[in-house]
Design a protein around this motif. Sequence first.
Motif, PDB file in Angstrom:
ATOM      1  N   ALA A  73     -15.532  49.821  14.865  1.00  0.00           N
ATOM      2  CA  ALA A  73     -16.289  48.567  14.797  1.00  0.00           C
ATOM      3  C   ALA A  73     -15.287  47.442  14.627  1.00  0.00           C
ATOM      4  CB  ALA A  73     -17.272  48.580  13.631  1.00  0.00           C
ATOM      5  N   SER A  74     -15.366  46.441  15.500  1.00  0.00           N
ATOM      6  CA  SER A  74     -14.394  45.351  15.452  1.00  0.00           C
ATOM      7  C   SER A  74     -15.045  44.055  15.873  1.00  0.00           C
ATOM      8  CB  SER A  74     -13.205  45.663  16.365  1.00  0.00           C
ATOM      9  OG  SER A  74     -13.622  45.757  17.715  1.00  0.00           O
ATOM     10  N   SER A  75     -14.333  42.963  15.604  1.00  0.00           N
ATOM     11  CA  SER A  75     -14.805  41.628  15.974  1.00  0.00           C
ATOM     12  C   SER A  75     -13.624  40.775  16.383  1.00  0.00           C
ATOM     13  CB  SER A  75     -15.550  40.973  14.802  1.00  0.00           C
ATOM     14  OG  SER A  75     -15.905  39.638  15.113  1.00  0.00           O
ATOM     15  N   SER A  76     -13.844  39.884  17.347  1.00  0.00           N
ATOM     16  CA  SER A  76     -12.780  38.985  17.797  1.00  0.00           C
ATOM     17  C   SER A  76     -12.537  37.849  16.820  1.00  0.00           C
ATOM     18  CB  SER A  76     -13.137  38.408  19.168  1.00  0.00           C
ATOM     19  OG  SER A  76     -14.319  37.607  19.079  1.00  0.00           O
ATOM     20  N   ALA A  77     -13.452  37.637  15.879  1.00  0.00           N
ATOM     21  CA  ALA A  77     -13.312  36.579  14.871  1.00  0.00           C
ATOM     22  C   ALA A  77     -14.025  37.034  13.608  1.00  0.00           C
ATOM     23  CB  ALA A  77     -13.895  35.264  15.381  1.00  0.00           C
ATOM     24  N   GLY A  78     -13.680  36.445  12.466  1.00  0.00           N
ATOM     25  CA  GLY A  78     -14.244  36.891  11.212  1.00  0.00           C
ATOM     26  C   GLY A  78     -13.757  38.291  10.907  1.00  0.00           C
ATOM     27  N   GLU A  79     -14.567  39.074  10.217  1.00  0.00           N
ATOM     28  CA  GLU A  79     -14.184  40.442   9.915  1.00  0.00           C
ATOM     29  C   GLU A  79     -15.417  41.323   9.789  1.00  0.00           C
ATOM     30  OE1 GLU A  79     -12.126  40.475   6.228  1.00  0.00           O
ATOM     31  OE2 GLU A  79     -13.880  39.916   5.034  1.00  0.00           O
ATOM     32  N   VAL A  80     -15.218  42.635   9.943  1.00  0.00           N
ATOM     33  CA  VAL A  80     -16.294  43.595   9.776  1.00  0.00           C
ATOM     34  C   VAL A  80     -15.872  44.615   8.719  1.00  0.00           C
ATOM     35  CG1 VAL A  80     -17.119  43.337  12.152  1.00  0.00           C
ATOM     36  CG2 VAL A  80     -15.448  45.104  11.628  1.00  0.00           C
ATOM     37  N   THR A  81     -16.844  45.107   7.976  1.00  0.00           N
ATOM     38  CA  THR A  81     -16.572  46.152   6.999  1.00  0.00           C
ATOM     39  C   THR A  81     -16.461  47.490   7.712  1.00  0.00           C
ATOM     40  OG1 THR A  81     -18.928  46.560   6.641  1.00  0.00           O
ATOM     41  CG2 THR A  81     -17.867  44.890   5.247  1.00  0.00           C
ATOM     42  N   PRO A  82     -15.849  48.493   7.096  1.00  0.00           N
ATOM     43  CA  PRO A  82     -15.808  49.825   7.714  1.00  0.00           C
ATOM     44  C   PRO A  82     -17.221  50.332   7.995  1.00  0.00           C
ATOM     45  CG  PRO A  82     -14.271  49.705   5.886  1.00  0.00           C
ATOM     46  CD  PRO A  82     -15.082  48.438   5.842  1.00  0.00           C
ATOM     47  N   ALA A  83     -17.413  50.907   9.169  1.00  0.00           N
ATOM     48  CA  ALA A  83     -18.738  51.371   9.584  1.00  0.00           C
ATOM     49  C   ALA A  83     -19.088  52.683   8.895  1.00  0.00           C
ATOM     50  CB  ALA A  83     -18.785  51.548  11.093  1.00  0.00           C
ATOM     51  N   ILE A  84     -20.375  52.904   8.713  1.00  0.00           N
ATOM     52  CA  ILE A  84     -20.889  54.169   8.213  1.00  0.00           C
ATOM     53  C   ILE A  84     -21.847  54.732   9.250  1.00  0.00           C
ATOM     54  CG2 ILE A  84     -20.659  53.466   5.796  1.00  0.00           C
ATOM     55  CD1 ILE A  84     -23.723  53.071   5.756  1.00  0.00           C
ATOM     56  N   ILE A  85     -22.115  56.053   9.181  1.00  0.00           N
ATOM     57  CA  ILE A  85     -23.025  56.681  10.137  1.00  0.00           C
ATOM     58  C   ILE A  85     -23.940  57.625   9.382  1.00  0.00           C
ATOM     59  CG2 ILE A  85     -21.497  58.627  10.697  1.00  0.00           C
ATOM     60  CD1 ILE A  85     -22.450  58.224  13.655  1.00  0.00           C
ATOM     61  N   GLN A  86     -25.207  57.662   9.784  1.00  0.00           N
ATOM     62  CA  GLN A  86     -26.219  58.490   9.138  1.00  0.00           C
ATOM     63  C   GLN A  86     -27.147  59.079  10.189  1.00  0.00           C
ATOM     64  OE1 GLN A  86     -27.518  54.949   6.790  1.00  0.00           O
ATOM     65  NE2 GLN A  86     -27.661  56.406   5.080  1.00  0.00           N
ATOM     66  N   ARG A  87     -27.735  60.222   9.853  1.00  0.00           N
ATOM     67  CA  ARG A  87     -28.794  60.750  10.698  1.00  0.00           C
ATOM     68  C   ARG A  87     -30.020  59.844  10.594  1.00  0.00           C
ATOM     69  NH1 ARG A  87     -26.987  64.749  14.197  1.00  0.00           N
ATOM     70  NH2 ARG A  87     -25.394  65.968  13.102  1.00  0.00           N
ATOM     71  N   ASN A  88     -30.704  59.672  11.733  1.00  0.00           N
ATOM     72  CA  ASN A  88     -31.933  58.890  11.750  1.00  0.00           C
ATOM     73  C   ASN A  88     -33.089  59.838  12.069  1.00  0.00           C
ATOM     74  OD1 ASN A  88     -34.127  57.217  12.340  1.00  0.00           O
ATOM     75  ND2 ASN A  88     -32.837  55.603  13.183  1.00  0.00           N
ATOM     76  N   PRO A  89     -33.875  60.206  11.072  1.00  0.00           N
ATOM     77  CA  PRO A  89     -34.927  61.199  11.312  1.00  0.00           C
ATOM     78  C   PRO A  89     -36.006  60.724  12.275  1.00  0.00           C
ATOM     79  CG  PRO A  89     -35.149  60.232   9.120  1.00  0.00           C
ATOM     80  CD  PRO A  89     -33.844  59.756   9.667  1.00  0.00           C
ATOM     81  N   GLN A  90     -36.159  59.407  12.427  1.00  0.00           N
ATOM     82  CA  GLN A  90     -37.205  58.911  13.324  1.00  0.00           C
ATOM     83  C   GLN A  90     -36.813  59.095  14.781  1.00  0.00           C
ATOM     84  OE1 GLN A  90     -38.233  54.776  12.885  1.00  0.00           O
ATOM     85  NE2 GLN A  90     -40.097  54.989  14.082  1.00  0.00           N
ATOM     86  N   THR A  91     -35.537  58.847  15.129  1.00  0.00           N
ATOM     87  CA  THR A  91     -35.088  58.952  16.516  1.00  0.00           C
ATOM     88  C   THR A  91     -34.499  60.317  16.843  1.00  0.00           C
ATOM     89  OG1 THR A  91     -32.854  58.143  16.033  1.00  0.00           O
ATOM     90  CG2 THR A  91     -34.555  56.491  16.497  1.00  0.00           C
ATOM     91  N   GLY A  92     -34.090  61.047  15.827  1.00  0.00           N
ATOM     92  CA  GLY A  92     -33.397  62.307  16.056  1.00  0.00           C
ATOM     93  C   GLY A  92     -31.924  62.132  16.328  1.00  0.00           C
ATOM     94  N   GLY A  93     -31.463  60.886  16.413  1.00  0.00           N
ATOM     95  CA  GLY A  93     -30.061  60.594  16.641  1.00  0.00           C
ATOM     96  C   GLY A  93     -29.377  60.129  15.376  1.00  0.00           C
ATOM     97  N   VAL A  94     -28.468  59.174  15.537  1.00  0.00           N
ATOM     98  CA  VAL A  94     -27.711  58.658  14.396  1.00  0.00           C
ATOM     99  C   VAL A  94     -27.758  57.142  14.383  1.00  0.00           C
ATOM    100  CG1 VAL A  94     -26.135  60.633  14.294  1.00  0.00           C
ATOM    101  CG2 VAL A  94     -25.550  58.652  15.726  1.00  0.00           C
TER     102      VAL A  94
END
Length: 502
Positions: A444-465
């Motif tokens: 996860a990146s941005s050309s300006a400002g800053e982003v926090t480290p990304a997290i990932i979780q299972r999404n039970p509604q979609t079956g994905g993440v």
Amino acid sequence: MQRRSFLTALAAFAALPRVSTAGPALAEAVPFSLDGLYGKARDLALMPYRPMPEVPQEWKDLTYDQYRKIWFRGADAIWRDTDSPFQVELFHPGLYFPRPVKIALVEDGQARDLTFDFSLFDTSDDLPDLPLDDTLGYSGFRLSTELKNPGNFEEFFVMQGASYFRAIARGQNYGQSARGLAIGTASDQGEEFSDFTHFWIERAATGQQEITVHALLNSPSVTGIYSFDITPGAPTIMDVRAQIYPRVELTRFGLGPLTSMFLFDETNRSMFDDFRPAVHDTDGLLMRNGAGETLWRPLANPKSLQVSSFVDHDPKGFGLMQRARDLADFADLEAHYHTRPGLWVEPGEDWGNGAVTLVEIPADREIYDNIVAYWQPREALKAGSMHPFSYRLSWGEDPVLQSPVARVLNTRMGERFGGGRIVTIDFEDSADLPEDLNTLTLHASSSAGEVTPAIIQRNPQTGGVRMAFTFHADEATFAELRAQIILDGRSISEVWLYRWTV
């Protein structure tokens, strides 16, 4: 650009009972050939531009409601009660369509122009008197075929207004449009809208699933011949062949231009006081670049005009897609946005260097088409020469791509307590997603400002993440955000791109 709701309303008249008459009148037959059309466009490009004549003022002064009080009788559709697998209905001029076009039918190598006949249209009793003279003609046409059930002809294609046309796949409703050529879109000099002024519709043989339409393009800067081989279904496929003859050097132009509407979704929901959770014909720009990457750019409704260019070499394809496919995504029982078609553009030959270009225009109502996408070649088109292009248009769901990766299903954004904006990206389930999500590398990146480290979780509604991070703009007023999921050095998701503006 209120043509969208206007054309949708016209379709409702197709179901009304009709009383048959003699049908459209035909002029004298003349020999037809594709080479003859190319010669016509080439010769026209050598002459000064002259627009088609306009209809009388009374026709142009028709209101929206008055225009809808005139409709073509379906019982008089061309090739009705024959063994033709397709039928043609005609549109009258006026209102948004002041310049009639010429339409010819092609059979057995002969072309016959249709002569305008107002008696083929039914009207309401309170329609004002309208003058009939030689300037009148049809403003376009629509095609129908047996999309679902034998004997039931359903509309699937409309050609009306400038060089715009629309199509649907089986089970869908009209949404976005395509057109022949984009010239000067979002430029300081203003956009030039080319017109399809002449059409030649070839009669399909009995049992044939494809119909061919040819169109002559004309505008101050260019002429051309476009041929559309159209196969309705799921998806509806159009193979497009074009020969373009510039009158002047073309530097700002776009191939395969698409036009759509995006008002709001979960990224900008707070801007609108509306009972619906989202309103859009399409929600993202899908790209498969020359390097084989699949990119997804959610659409935005910015506060000021935005133009994004995705530089590429020999793109594999691009298109405006609708990934929100549940009625609950819109809660709209009338517009049926969840059944609007996506549209995928696939080059028929190498297109070289250029950029997929996305234009996003501020809009406050859903009647405005505020999204445009096209391929902008790097090389200009020289005046006085012929330039051939070909591509395929697929109207329907997302295209089936080689080496598929996890698609982006949805993007959400909102203010974070304590500062910054939360960004969440839902990816669909994929065979490449491991059981242990800790083995994934999240970018996860941005050309300006800053982003926090990304997290990932299972999404039970979609079956994905779901991937999430916080974006801090700091002093920036503009930033390009990028995110993707990587496993063992290989991207297993679409590359998510987003332009954030204040």
